[in-house]
Design a protein around this motif. Structure first.
Motif, PDB file in Angstrom:
ATOM      1  N   ASP A  54     -31.805 -39.678 -37.811  1.00  0.00           N
ATOM      2  CA  ASP A  54     -30.917 -40.577 -38.559  1.00  0.00           C
ATOM      3  C   ASP A  54     -30.472 -41.748 -37.680  1.00  0.00           C
ATOM      4  O   ASP A  54     -30.072 -41.547 -36.534  1.00  0.00           O
ATOM      5  CB  ASP A  54     -29.657 -39.829 -39.021  1.00  0.00           C
ATOM      6  N   LEU A  55     -30.527 -42.944 -38.255  1.00  0.00           N
ATOM      7  CA  LEU A  55     -29.988 -44.116 -37.558  1.00  0.00           C
ATOM      8  C   LEU A  55     -28.528 -44.291 -37.974  1.00  0.00           C
ATOM      9  O   LEU A  55     -28.172 -43.948 -39.106  1.00  0.00           O
ATOM     10  CB  LEU A  55     -30.801 -45.362 -37.916  1.00  0.00           C
ATOM     11  N   PRO A  56     -27.675 -44.839 -37.093  1.00  0.00           N
ATOM     12  CA  PRO A  56     -26.244 -44.946 -37.423  1.00  0.00           C
ATOM     13  C   PRO A  56     -25.970 -45.819 -38.642  1.00  0.00           C
ATOM     14  O   PRO A  56     -25.176 -45.454 -39.503  1.00  0.00           O
ATOM     15  CB  PRO A  56     -25.632 -45.590 -36.173  1.00  0.00           C
ATOM     16  N   ALA A  57     -26.631 -46.978 -38.710  1.00  0.00           N
ATOM     17  CA  ALA A  57     -26.289 -47.909 -39.795  1.00  0.00           C
ATOM     18  C   ALA A  57     -27.521 -48.693 -40.229  1.00  0.00           C
ATOM     19  O   ALA A  57     -28.249 -49.230 -39.387  1.00  0.00           O
ATOM     20  CB  ALA A  57     -25.207 -48.861 -39.320  1.00  0.00           C
ATOM     21  N   ILE A  58     -27.754 -48.715 -41.541  1.00  0.00           N
ATOM     22  CA  ILE A  58     -28.900 -49.434 -42.112  1.00  0.00           C
ATOM     23  C   ILE A  58     -28.399 -50.199 -43.324  1.00  0.00           C
ATOM     24  O   ILE A  58     -27.734 -49.628 -44.189  1.00  0.00           O
ATOM     25  CB  ILE A  58     -29.992 -48.444 -42.569  1.00  0.00           C
ATOM     26  N   CYS A  59     -28.741 -51.466 -43.387  1.00  0.00           N
ATOM     27  CA  CYS A  59     -28.302 -52.254 -44.537  1.00  0.00           C
ATOM     28  C   CYS A  59     -29.342 -53.328 -44.844  1.00  0.00           C
ATOM     29  O   CYS A  59     -29.973 -53.870 -43.930  1.00  0.00           O
ATOM     30  CB  CYS A  59     -26.952 -52.881 -44.187  1.00  0.00           C
ATOM     31  N   ALA A  60     -29.525 -53.614 -46.125  1.00  0.00           N
ATOM     32  CA  ALA A  60     -30.478 -54.651 -46.531  1.00  0.00           C
ATOM     33  C   ALA A  60     -29.852 -56.021 -46.381  1.00  0.00           C
ATOM     34  O   ALA A  60     -28.660 -56.190 -46.623  1.00  0.00           O
ATOM     35  CB  ALA A  60     -30.853 -54.454 -47.998  1.00  0.00           C
TER      36      ALA A  60
END
Ligand code: NAD
Ligand code: UD1
Length: 338
Positions: free
Chosen positions: A296-302
């Motif tokens: 899992d990556l800490p933060a992902i956003c488009a």
């Protein structure tokens, strides 16, 4: 205009079929029910009050594809069919490479034969892989996905790029979805994975209806405001409408290959999802904090700017809508089962 939807009985395909029928497209669906149920066909008809053609079969099978193209004048194809469970792809890589790659290659070959060269493909934010950005824009270099499922998406994007460069009469749009959740407001169709769910919202739903005991939140020691992971959740109806916009662009413009992120651009933490779900549905969820999940990556956003600029598309539904509509689906669905 007549549109072929592969995998049209699945979660995103069925919502897209509804939006296409509502927008007065003619629809043809092919599905082999490897991860969906036959009653979805009736549900799409009930929701839209419209009819469409259906072929039961495998998209890897060129004969049935040829039959579909000879019996219907297909103007464009939206290709959803494929396997999508990350964990299963790690334990059954050959099954994933065979189905996801073979179905795409068979489809492309038959489309070529039949001179139908307009395709929308279901890609995924997973193609950004482990790249260390938190906000993904389409122009950043793809990373390496950590699992065979993700790798099939990267490979198919590469295949489509090569195809377009060899034959620029193709029109191809690759849509990179972020985290689809939610259901149609009727509660008739939704995400209904078999077995114990891996994804967050299906797991929350099973806990909410008492089919699973407790949600484990994977890690609360990330470098994020509340310590839990951040993702970009998108309501499946917004996502389906993104496909209609992409298709309109594809059908009405010169051939080109295009890539769009479909996400809201808003990062939401796991804790925020849980508290919003409790609030809008007026219930308490049994949850605990546990260890981080591998990969899992800490933060992902488009970064969804390009889709707004070129497709005139942006999300309209809120996190509250996603939580309410998801719960509405599981309530109706578990009642049906009892
Ligand atoms: P889903 O499993 O609900 O739907 C896929 C449908 O395709 C199912 O109805 C299944 O029976 C059918 N299918 C699979 N292989 C087939 C084959 N060879 N021939 C005929 N039918 C076949 O999945 P979904 O969530 O609706 O996802 C649709 C697409 O979007 C998939 O390609 C998936 O990888 C991609 N995607 C999904 C997500 C997500 O979170 N749901 C995120 C990013 C990308
Ligand atoms: C995953 C896949 C991605 C796929 C997407 C489909 C990985 C690495 N990525 O994304 O390829 O396209 O699903 O939607 O598997 N969480 C919990 N408890 C749970 C389940 C999840 O805390 O029981 C957390 C996760 O740690 C994550 C967030 O919820 O932070 C979302 O998880 P999930 O729904 O599995 O999606 P992704 O991991 O973002």
């Amino acid at each position: 205009m007549k549109i072929l939807i592969t995998g049209g009985c699945g979660y995103i395909g069925s919502h897209t079929a509804v939006e296409l029928l509502n927008a007065n497209y003619e629809v043809v669906i092919i599905d082999n029910f490897s991860n969906s149920k036959r009653d979805v066909l009736d549900k799409i008809k009930v929701i839209t009050g419209k009819n469409f053609s259906f072929y039961e079969g495998d998209v890897c099978d060129k004969e049935i594809l040829r039959q579909i193209f000879s019996e219907n004048k297909i103007d464009g194809v939206i290709h959803f069919a494929g396997f999508k469970a990350v964990g299963e792809s790690v334990s059954k890589p050959l099954m994933y490479y065979r189905n996801n790659l073979d179905s795409t290659l068979s489809l492309l070959e038959v489309m070529n034969e039949m001179n139908c060269k307009k395709l929308v493909f279901s890609s995924s934010a997973t193609v950004y892989g482990d790249c260390h950005e938190t906000r993904f824009v389409e122009t950043i270099k793809k990373g390496t996905p950590s699992n065979p499922y993700g790798k099939t998406k990267t490979m198919i994007e590469d295949i489509l790029e090569d195809l377009y460069h060899a034959d620029p009469t193709w029109s191809i749009t690759m849509l990179r979805y972020f985290n689809p959740v939610g259901s149609h407001s009727s509660g008739l169709i939704g995400d209904d994975p078999s077995g114990i769910p891996n994804n967050l919202m299906p797991y929350i739903l099973r806990v909410a209806v008492g089919q699973l005991e407790c949600l484990t939140i994977f890690g609360n020691d990330y470098d994020t405001p509340d310590g839990t992971c951040i993702r970009d959740y998108i309501h499946v109806v917004d996502l389906a409408q993104g496909h209609i916009k992409a298709l309109e662009q594809l059908l009405n413009n010169e051939p080109k290959i295009r890539i769009y992120n479909l996400g809201s651009g808003q990062g939401v933490s796991v804790t925020e999802i849980v508290t919003t779900f409790e609030k809008v549905n007026n219930l308490k969820l049994n949850y605990k904090y546990g260890a981080r999940r591998n990969g899992d990556l800490p933060a992902i956003c488009a970064d969804p700017t390009l889709a707004l600029k070129e497709l005139g598309w942006k999300t309209t539904k809120t996190l509250e809508d996603m939580c309410r509509d998801s719960y509405n689906f599981i309530i109706k669905n578990s009642q049906n089962k009892n």
